[in-house]
Write an enzyme that holds these catalytic residues in place. Structure first.
Site, short mmCIF file in Angstrom:
data_model
loop_
_atom_site.label_atom_id
_atom_site.label_comp_id
_atom_site.label_asym_id
_atom_site.label_seq_id
_atom_site.Cartn_x
_atom_site.Cartn_y
_atom_site.Cartn_z
N ILE A 14 0.80 -1.20 0.02
CA ILE A 14 0.10 0.16 -0.10
C ILE A 14 0.90 1.29 0.04
O ILE A 14 0.52 2.30 -0.62
CB ILE A 14 -0.85 -0.14 1.17
CG1 ILE A 14 -2.02 0.80 1.14
CG2 ILE A 14 -0.19 -0.06 2.61
CD1 ILE A 14 -3.06 0.57 0.10
N VAL A 15 1.98 1.20 0.66
CA VAL A 15 2.91 2.44 0.80
C VAL A 15 3.58 2.66 -0.62
O VAL A 15 3.45 3.83 -1.11
CB VAL A 15 3.81 2.26 1.83
CG1 VAL A 15 4.80 3.57 1.75
CG2 VAL A 15 3.12 2.08 3.20
N LEU A 52 -8.98 -2.02 9.19
CA LEU A 52 -9.67 -1.29 9.85
C LEU A 52 -8.87 0.23 9.94
O LEU A 52 -7.70 0.30 10.02
CB LEU A 52 -9.68 -1.49 11.23
CG LEU A 52 -10.59 -2.81 11.53
CD1 LEU A 52 -10.06 -4.22 11.19
CD2 LEU A 52 -11.06 -2.87 12.93
N HIS A 225 1.31 -10.97 14.26
CA HIS A 225 -0.01 -10.52 14.69
C HIS A 225 -1.27 -11.31 14.19
O HIS A 225 -1.25 -11.81 12.98
CB HIS A 225 -0.19 -9.05 14.16
CG HIS A 225 -1.41 -8.36 14.68
ND1 HIS A 225 -1.66 -8.33 16.08
CD2 HIS A 225 -2.57 -7.98 14.18
CE1 HIS A 225 -3.01 -7.65 16.24
NE2 HIS A 225 -3.45 -7.74 15.00
N TYR A 256 -9.56 -5.83 18.64
CA TYR A 256 -10.52 -4.99 17.48
C TYR A 256 -11.29 -6.05 16.63
O TYR A 256 -11.05 -7.21 16.64
CB TYR A 256 -9.48 -4.14 16.70
CG TYR A 256 -8.55 -4.88 15.76
CD1 TYR A 256 -9.15 -5.48 14.63
CD2 TYR A 256 -7.47 -5.05 16.48
CE1 TYR A 256 -8.06 -5.97 13.91
CE2 TYR A 256 -6.37 -5.94 15.62
CZ TYR A 256 -6.81 -6.51 14.33
OH TYR A 256 -5.74 -7.17 13.64
N TYR A 521 20.23 34.14 18.72
CA TYR A 521 18.98 33.18 18.79
C TYR A 521 18.45 33.10 17.50
O TYR A 521 18.06 34.24 16.94
CB TYR A 521 18.15 33.65 19.85
CG TYR A 521 16.76 32.86 19.75
CD1 TYR A 521 16.62 31.42 19.81
CD2 TYR A 521 15.39 33.68 19.71
CE1 TYR A 521 15.50 30.60 19.79
CE2 TYR A 521 14.59 32.84 19.41
CZ TYR A 521 14.22 31.64 19.40
OH TYR A 521 13.21 30.77 19.67
N ASP A 534 15.20 25.56 15.77
CA ASP A 534 15.15 26.66 16.72
C ASP A 534 16.34 26.56 17.65
O ASP A 534 16.43 25.57 18.25
CB ASP A 534 13.67 26.57 17.44
CG ASP A 534 13.68 27.58 18.47
OD1 ASP A 534 13.67 28.81 18.29
OD2 ASP A 534 13.62 27.39 19.77
P1 FAD Z 1 3.84 -4.46 2.68
O1 FAD Z 1 2.43 -4.76 2.27
O2 FAD Z 1 4.62 -5.58 3.10
O3 FAD Z 1 4.52 -4.22 1.17
C1 FAD Z 1 5.98 -4.41 1.05
C2 FAD Z 1 6.21 -4.68 -0.22
O4 FAD Z 1 7.76 -4.79 -0.48
C3 FAD Z 1 5.77 -6.23 -0.10
O5 FAD Z 1 5.05 -6.56 -1.07
C4 FAD Z 1 7.26 -6.99 -0.53
O6 FAD Z 1 7.15 -8.07 -1.44
C5 FAD Z 1 8.10 -5.92 -1.10
N1 FAD Z 1 9.37 -6.06 -0.79
C6 FAD Z 1 10.21 -6.23 0.18
N2 FAD Z 1 11.46 -6.46 -0.14
C7 FAD Z 1 11.73 -6.60 -1.31
C8 FAD Z 1 12.68 -6.60 -2.24
N3 FAD Z 1 13.89 -6.72 -1.74
N4 FAD Z 1 12.47 -6.41 -3.54
C9 FAD Z 1 11.29 -6.30 -4.16
N5 FAD Z 1 10.17 -6.11 -3.26
C10 FAD Z 1 10.24 -6.37 -2.02
N6 FAD Z 1 -3.05 -1.79 9.50
C11 FAD Z 1 -4.17 -0.87 9.17
O7 FAD Z 1 -4.20 0.27 9.18
N7 FAD Z 1 -5.40 -1.29 9.55
C12 FAD Z 1 -5.55 -2.74 10.14
O8 FAD Z 1 -6.80 -3.21 10.25
C13 FAD Z 1 -4.36 -3.56 9.78
N8 FAD Z 1 -4.58 -4.82 10.48
C14 FAD Z 1 -3.57 -5.55 10.42
C15 FAD Z 1 -3.85 -7.14 10.37
C16 FAD Z 1 -2.68 -7.97 10.38
C17 FAD Z 1 -2.82 -9.44 10.59
C18 FAD Z 1 -1.61 -7.57 9.70
C19 FAD Z 1 -0.22 -8.47 9.25
C20 FAD Z 1 -1.41 -6.06 9.46
C21 FAD Z 1 -2.52 -5.23 9.74
N9 FAD Z 1 -2.08 -3.87 9.58
C22 FAD Z 1 -3.21 -3.04 9.58
C23 FAD Z 1 -0.87 -3.42 9.03
C24 FAD Z 1 -0.62 -3.01 7.61
O9 FAD Z 1 -0.97 -4.29 6.98
C25 FAD Z 1 0.77 -2.66 7.28
O10 FAD Z 1 1.19 -1.76 8.30
C26 FAD Z 1 0.89 -2.15 5.84
O11 FAD Z 1 0.04 -2.93 4.96
C27 FAD Z 1 2.07 -1.96 5.56
O12 FAD Z 1 2.28 -1.79 3.87
P2 FAD Z 1 3.65 -1.67 3.23
O13 FAD Z 1 3.31 -1.18 1.89
O14 FAD Z 1 4.45 -0.76 4.19
O15 FAD Z 1 4.22 -3.16 3.54
#
Ligand code: FAD
Length: 810
Positions: A14-15, A52, A225, A256, A521, A534
């Site tokens: 997602i990021v 969520l 988790h 939750y 300052y 600052d």
């Molecule tokens: P990711 O989705 O892990 O994406 C990172 C990507 O990088 C992956 O696709 C991976 O394959 C890729 N990658 C890594 N290293 C390499 C590499 N060397 N080369 C190429 N690709 C690479 N958040 C909420 O806000 N609400 C919720 O209800 C919630 N519930 C959750 C429940 C569970 C069970 C879990 C596990 C998480 C939950 N989270 C929730 C947290 C949330 O899912 C994560 O914080 C968020 O999805 C992180 O997104 P991201 O893009 O940083 O990471």
């Protein structure tokens, strides 16, 4: 596979998708997004999250990132259903402490612009009929929270980015990051090398591993988790909508919930943290489900929603996601490698806003909102070690739903950075709070003997926690006699060489070209004239300057200064000399009487005026003294080599004892500075506030020539401010607030409290807040909401104490 890109993004979770989407919208064409997994169910955290979105957060920044995220997901149209279901959220209270906490949460939610409400148990049950209303005291309801469809949002954002020219490549692991001469040059994949001008790491729980490819630390802890979904519930038979019930949090039991059509899902933090070694994160990021860690949560879930009692759990997952030492994400350009960016430890709740901010930062040089809590470069060295990240990250997991007082201290790891005065402080019964690893006395038990009616009004409840009336006694000692305050944790930066003055002139809003021995300052501004730093700058020689700034902000400030070095600068060094020097503040009306007998140098106003710096000798110790004071009294900051520290303390202590010299803790220090209206960066000042709004126009010299932010600042000056940082005094005796509370005019939220404390000398509670110009005239009445109560306050002339500054110049 392309061979060149302006930007390579590692990770299509997602990021990564959000960042690509926002950059594409800014016109960046040449973006490649690489993921080791299949698109868009990559096997990362995003693929496993139930989505969520609770927007309320004690941090204004995190709430704003969540609000932007909700707006973004809501806007992502397309066939196949929405990316966001605005079903609302409820957080329930089953204890009086939680119920009070929900009032507080609603307060800061209001401060940050959320439209939350407190519900009775019956009202809560009307919104969520499965809830056992007899189990709760009430609920905090936010109508526009809800459920994000994260993988769907990834795909939609990716498609939109592709239309702007971005390329997404699944099953393409990045095996190497090419760094040459401190600059990123590209990435290496099994299909070959892709030259890239910039690289953005969005690798989630694989972040530490990706960082290591470029030699940087990404200090996060992957954590297991557990989440499960029930079989269809008879109570929801026939329900076809994916989700209609508000999402739910039962923080007293760390659970939750969300609805999945005719079933329910729930996750729990009610177990010991289960960290995973960053080097051993599997792909896909799933571990075996461990029922023993789920049972307590499951039982508590059924207690609140009886429909869950005995329900089968056909879907159970143990997924991984990231925790950091302070609970905030990691965002920014790596200080060590130009062109290498990081957006890590981000929840789905914040990913839309984070992608937008990163894009803004990369494209415009500034994230467009205050991100200091999330800054990748905020950590001191110890906080990058795996042991520290593991200990603190695990504690963040434990406390994720706890009621946490803003001054509550982490128990471990502690004692990491000790000033040379530590032993003496212990002997005086110091109660230590920690900042950036430093153990800092908050107050000294030995000063209890000085209480004598100076402790201020009695406190109970929240505002009495992490506080002692002794702070009032120490405050009084500073105003009536003299105090010794440990300045060792301050960050000390030496800027030296022929390029030193031009660099500082370019970065500082005040005039730095001063005679030797002058303290200035100043702010350092971003190009929007927001205050990024600052600090004071002291000229020690033609090409030698000492920059002093706070302990917690030091790493950021250092990064800011270094990031603005240019290849064509004249030779200049920027050295962090924090550990080389310790320091004390010796302040109070008797400071000169204390220092005089042990100092070989003249201390008169003529010889050593206000805002001067002099090399002095104290007993056998060479020292540097600056005649400045953050507490508003006569006195000096005195720095010496760390190894002389203990002797310095003892010498001054001996000399001061007959004059009532008292050790001063941070608690009293803060109330002294608020009475004087001295601003605190990170609270009263951020990159979103300009010096004129902040009341720091006196420390700006627009006429001195070019400096960063000058153009925007000149514009602000010409326009005049639309809001101002105001001093508020609480009307009713004995009232105090703690910060972040909404400031209201009737029902309208005008602003929020940036800093607050009790003014033991002026005899009232003090709060600072940015208010619209219409409400800045002294005498204007406002209200501050504190745990659901309204405290009356008046806008007041500032500073409240010694407005002419006579005591500083005495
Ligand atoms: P990711 O989705 O892990 O994406 C990172 C990507 O990088 C992956 O696709 C991976 O394959 C890729 N990658 C890594 N290293 C390499 C590499 N060397 N080369 C190429 N690709 C690479 N958040 C909420 O806000 N609400 C919720 O209800 C919630 N519930 C959750 C429940 C569970 C069970 C879990 C596990 C998480 C939950 N989270 C929730 C947290 C949330 O899912 C994560 O914080 C968020 O999805 C992180 O997104 P991201 O893009 O940083 O990471």
């Amino acid at each position: 596979m392309c061979q060149h890109a302006r930007l390579a993004i590692i990770g299509a979770g997602i990021v990564g998708c959000s960042a690509a989407y926002h950059l594409a919208r800014k016109g960046w064409r040449d973006i490649v997004v690489l993921d080791q997994g299949p698109l868009f169910e990559t096997g990362g955290s995003t693929s496993h999250a139930p989505g969520l979105v609770f927007q309320t957060n004690p941090s204004r920044t995190m709430t704003r990132l969540a609000r932007r995220t909700v707006a973004l997901y809501t806007s992502l149209g397309g066939a196949g259903g929405p990316c966001f279901y605005p079903v609302g959220s409820m957080e329930v209270a089953t204890t009086p402490a939680r119920w009070a906490e929900l009032h507080r949460r609603r307060g800061f939610g209001e401060s940050w612009g959320l439209d939350g409400a407190l519900l009775t148990p019956a009202e809560a049950q009307a919104k969520l009929p499965l809830l056992d209303a007899s189990k709760i005291l009430g609920a905090y309801y936010v109508p526009d929270d809800g459920i994000a469809k994260a993988v769907r949002a990834c795909e939609r954002m990716a498609r939109a980015a592709e239309q702007g020219g971005a390329v997404f490549s699944g099953e393409t692991p990045v095996l190497g990051i090419d760094v040459q001469a401190g600059c990123v040059r590209g990435v290496v994949t099994p299909g070959g090398r892709i030259a890239a001008e910039q690289v953005l790491i969005c690798a989630g729980i694989w972040g530490p591993r990706a960082g290591r490819l470029a030699g940087i630390a990404v200090p996060l802890l992957p954590m297991q988790h557990l989440y499960a979904r029930t079989a269809p519930l008879p109570q929801l038979a026939g329900e076809a909508r994916e989700v209609a019930h508000p999402i739910l949090r039962h923080q007293d039991r760390s659970i939750y919930f969300r609805q999945h059509a005719d079933a329910y899902g729930f996750g729990t933090y009610r177990h010991e943290p289960l960290p995973v070694d960053p080097a051993a994160v599997p792909s896909p990021a799933i571990m075996p489900f461990t029922p023993e860690h789920f049972q307590a949560g499951q039982a508590a879930a059924a207690d609140l929603l009886p429909a869950l009692r005995g329900a089968a759990l056909p879907y159970r997952i143990n997924g991984l996601f990231s925790f950091t030492a302070d609970g905030f994400p990691l965002i920014g350009e790596a200080a060590e490698v130009r062109g290498l960016w990081v957006a890590e430890a981000v929840w789905i709740t914040h990913a839309g806003g984070v992608g937008e901010a990163v894009a803004e930062w990369m494209a415009e040089g500034d994230p467009g909102l205050d991100l200091h809590e999330c800054d990748l470069n905020r950590f001191p060295a110890h906080a990058l070690t795996p042991a520290y990240v593991r200990a603190r990250g695990a504690q963040q997991y434990r406390e994720v739903y706890d009621i946490v007082h803003p001054l509550q201290q982490m128990a471990q790891p502690r004692g990491l950075r000790l000033s040379p005065f530590h032993r003496r402080q212990q002997e005086q019964g110091a109660v230590f709070f920690e900042t950036a690893g430093w153990e800092r006395p908050q107050w000294f038990s030995a000063n209890e003997r000085l209480l004598d009616g100076h402790g201020g009004p009695d406190r109970g409840g929240w505002e009495a926690r992490e506080w002692s009336p002794i702070q009032g006694a120490e405050h009084w000692a500073a105003r009536s006699a003299a105090v010794l305050f440990d300045l060792t944790p301050f960050t000390k930066i030496e800027v030296t060489g022929p390029g030193a003055l031009p660099l500082l002139q370019r970065l500082c809003a005040n005039q730095i070209d001063q005679p030797e021995g002058r303290v200035v300052y100043t702010s350092m501004l971003n190009h929007r004239a927001g205050i990024m730093c600052d600090l004071t700058v002291t000229r020690l020689g033609p090409d030698r300057f000492l920059v002093l700034t706070g302990g917690a902000v030091g790493p950021r400030d250092l990064t800011w200064i270094r990031a603005h070095l240019r290849p064509d600068d004249r030779p200049v060094r920027v050295d962090d000399v924090t550990s080389m020097y310790c320091g004390v503040g010796l302040w109070g009306p008797r400071a000169r009487v204390v220092l005089g007998p042990v100092c070989a140098d003249p201390l008169t106003n003529d010889a050593f005026p206000y805002f001067a710096a002099r090399a002095i000798t104290i007993g056998t110790m060479p020292a540097l003294a600056l005649r400045v004071s953050y507490v508003g009294e006569l006195g000096w900051e005195i720095y010496t080599r760390t190894e002389y520290g203990l002797r310095l303390w003892d010498t001054l202590w001996e000399a001061g004892r007959p004059h009532g010299l008292t050790a001063l803790g941070v608690g009293a220090f803060d109330s002294l500075r608020l009475e004087k209206g001295y601003r605190l960066w990170g609270a009263d000042l951020t990159g979103e506030d300009n010096p004129y709004e902040a009341g720091l126009g006196f420390a700006v010299r627009l006429g001195k020539g070019e400096f960063l932010g000058r153009e925007a600042l000149a514009r602000f000056k010409a326009q005049g401010p639309s809001r101002k940082l105001c001093c508020l005094t609480l009307v009713e005796a004995g009232r105090v607030v703690l910060g972040k509370e909404p400031v209201l005019d009737g029902r309208r939220v005008l602003g929020y409290v940036t800093s607050a404390n009790y003014g033991y000398t002026v005899g009232c509670g003090i709060a600072y807040a940015y208010l619209p110009l219409s409400h800045t005239a002294p005498g204007t009445p406002v209200e501050i909401e504190y745990f659901g109560m309204r405290h009356r306050a008046l806008v007041s002339e500032e500073p409240l104490y010694d407005p002419k500054g006579l005591r500083l110049r005495t």
